[in-house]
Design an enzyme around this catalytic site. Structure first.
Site, PDB file in Angstrom:
ATOM      1  N   ARG A 197      -6.337  -7.893 -10.594  1.00  0.00           N
ATOM      2  CA  ARG A 197      -6.988  -9.273 -10.857  1.00  0.00           C
ATOM      3  C   ARG A 197      -8.331  -8.927 -11.397  1.00  0.00           C
ATOM      4  O   ARG A 197      -8.788  -7.658 -11.389  1.00  0.00           O
ATOM      5  CB  ARG A 197      -7.123 -10.123  -9.503  1.00  0.00           C
TER       6      ARG A 197
ATOM      7  N   LYS B  64       0.875  -1.154   0.001  1.00  0.00           N
ATOM      8  CA  LYS B  64       0.068   0.049   0.014  1.00  0.00           C
ATOM      9  C   LYS B  64       0.704   1.191   0.030  1.00  0.00           C
ATOM     10  O   LYS B  64       0.549   2.299  -0.348  1.00  0.00           O
ATOM     11  CB  LYS B  64      -1.031  -0.003   1.190  1.00  0.00           C
TER      12      LYS B  64
END
Length: 508
Positions: free
Chosen positions: A301, A125
């Site tokens: 994804r 992150k």
């Protein structure tokens, strides 16, 4: 680039490194394209729907995900043994595992997704946020640094302004995250977040972000190819969440004006270009009440909620994934893409809302999804399927399309009323109540909708005689879906339980 020859590789055989509804969904598109599908399965999944739908199936001995679907090296061996050209990871499991993507590349197997380095960097992150900030994508004001120095962090939290979020650098799904509303709560939150992050991800690093009050969660579907083309396929509103997990998604977002949609879409494309993104992905944003928006993360994804995008754009995202993985350019340009109508997705779980959403396991004695125009059910179970303790309890995704948001809500509620599942407790009644809430209908939603608007799903115990009659009727093929719905915890006739009311309702 113009004039550059396109190098393609024909994919003829794909291993799906996943299970459940997403494996079934991917299988359908692959088979439509004439591609052979190889499924893998654990011992509890030996008779699962995704195994029966595949052309070939290979056992992964064991029960838990760690013993089976997360065995990277064994999956590579299976690919070699069965002449597999490519792996589709679906979502979850190894879908965002850079090491697995790298193993595929090393073995000469196409990984249907972005490059390993992109997966690695976007999984962190702090790296992701720093990258986006440099690219000019709006990010939430915050701080990140090495270690936990209380004095430094206290000073930075004061600078950012309370409330703040303490978040795990390698986090996801709400793990390693704490909301801090005032300075005296900070130290305990830091210690708890770091401890949870270390346990969940093996990485105790944390960072701070400004907490946006009443935020919406709006994400943009992105797609890139190996020829420098990047597009977005518009947004999904994902603000209806329980414990940081999405349960209802829709497109378009009721909050976006055409101008804001264009601005956020441009930022999403810029984010994808900044990291050289290829294949399908999602750029997630926090949207504040004043219309300002901030980068949250990139999911590298295919998303659980991708069907709502498919419904409003009339595009098969899995087909596009395969084409891009073969080295072909994107099958659509930005100017080719439009949103039509409104789509809503509800995640159907085997869980008991009346018992704090405790997962429910067992055999599905009867499973009858709703059918009709504009109704799609992506599922990994059918009658006779076993719901195991070893995996996520999501049974299916109910997706509907309507010309307007109101029509989509009405159709979704009808479909939930006619979704019959007998054998486990489900959240179908809960979902119906969410869609029927006046605040949801207004579109004025945010990520704390369920906290501010508790959904009651309490229901009087069903008489044992009724259970027996409905089960027998289902077994003999004489029952109707509404009767079995009532037994399985689904409220019929506009959310009113027949067991709690008198009148003309008849079971059979």
């Amino acid at each position: 680039m113009p004039g550059k020859p396109i190098k393609t590789k024909t994919i003829k055989k794909v291993l799906i490194a996943n299970r459940g509804e997403i494996a079934v969904r991917i299988t359908q598109t692959l088979q439509e394209m004439g591609i052979t599908v190889v499924a893998v399965y654990s011992d509890p999944d030996a008779g699962a729907l995704h195994v029966r739908k595949a052309d070939e199936a290979v056992r992964l001995p064991g029960e838990t995900a760690a013993e089976t679907y997360l065995q990277k090296e064994r999956l590579i061996e299976i690919c070699k043994e069965h002449g597999v050209d490519a792996v589709h990871p679906g979502y979850g499991f190894l879908s965002e595992n850079a090491d697995f993507a790298r193993l595929c590349d090393k073995a000469g197997i196409v990984f249907i997704g972005p490059k390993p380095d992109v997966i690695r960097d976007m999984g962190d992150k702090i790296i992701a946020k720093t990258t986006m900030e440099k690219a000019g994508v709006p990010v939430v004001p915050g701080w990140s640094g090495a270690g936990i120095e209380p004095d430094v962090i206290r000073r930075e939290a004061d600078r950012i302004g309370y409330p703040v979020l303490v978040k795990a650098a390698a986090g996801g799904g709400g793990k390693g995250m704490r909301l801090v509303k005032k300075p005296e709560e900070l130290e305990a939150a830091l210690e708890a977040a770091a401890r949870e992050a270390q346990s969940a991800f093996g990485d105790a690093r944390i960072f701070l972000e400004k907490y946006i009050v009443r935020p919406r969660h709006v994400e943009f579907q992105i797609f890139g190819d190996e020829h420098g083309n990047v597009v977005h396929l518009f947004e999904r509103e994902c603000s209806i969440q329980r414990r940081h997990q999405k349960i209802v998604e829709e497109s378009p977002s009721p909050a976006l004006t055409p101008e804001l949609r264009a601005k956020m879409g441009k930022a999403a494309v810029k984010a994808a270009q900044a990291i050289g993104y290829t294949n399908a992905g999602t750029v997630e944003f926090i949207l504040a009440p004043d219309g300002s928006f901030y980068f949250l993360e990139v999911n590298t994804r295919l998303q659980v909620e991708h069907p709502v995008t498919e419904m409003v754009t009339h595009r098969d995202l899995v087909r596009a994934q395969l084409l891009v993985a073969q080295g072909e350019p994107l099958p659509f340009r930005q100017e080719d893409l439009t949103q039509e109508g409104h789509a809503i997705e509800c995640r159907v779980y085997a869980e008991d809302p009346a018992r704090n959403f405790l997962p429910s396991t067992g055999k599905l004695h009867h499973c009858h999804p709703p059918e009709g125009p504009g109704i799609r059910v992506d599922t990994g179970v059918d009658t006779g399927s076993a719901v195991s303790i070893h995996y996520d309890p999501m049974l299916a995704k109910l997706v509907v399309w309507g010309e307007t948001r109101q029509q989509a809500i009405e159709k979704a509620r009808w479909a939930l009323d006619h979704y019959a599942i007998l054998g486990v407790t489900t959240n179908i009644q809960f979902l119906n109540a969410v869609l029927g809430h006046p605040v949801f209908a207004s579109g004025d939603i945010h990520t704390h909708f369920l906290e501010e608007n508790p959904i009651r799903t309490d229901m009087q115990e069903i008489p044992p005689e009724a259970l027996a009659v409905a089960a027998l009727a289902s077994r003999n093929g004489k029952g109707n879906s509404q009767a079995v719905s009532a037994v399985s915890g689904v409220v019929v006739y506009d959310g009113t339980s027949p067991w709690l009311t008198a009148g003309k309702w008849r079971a059979f």
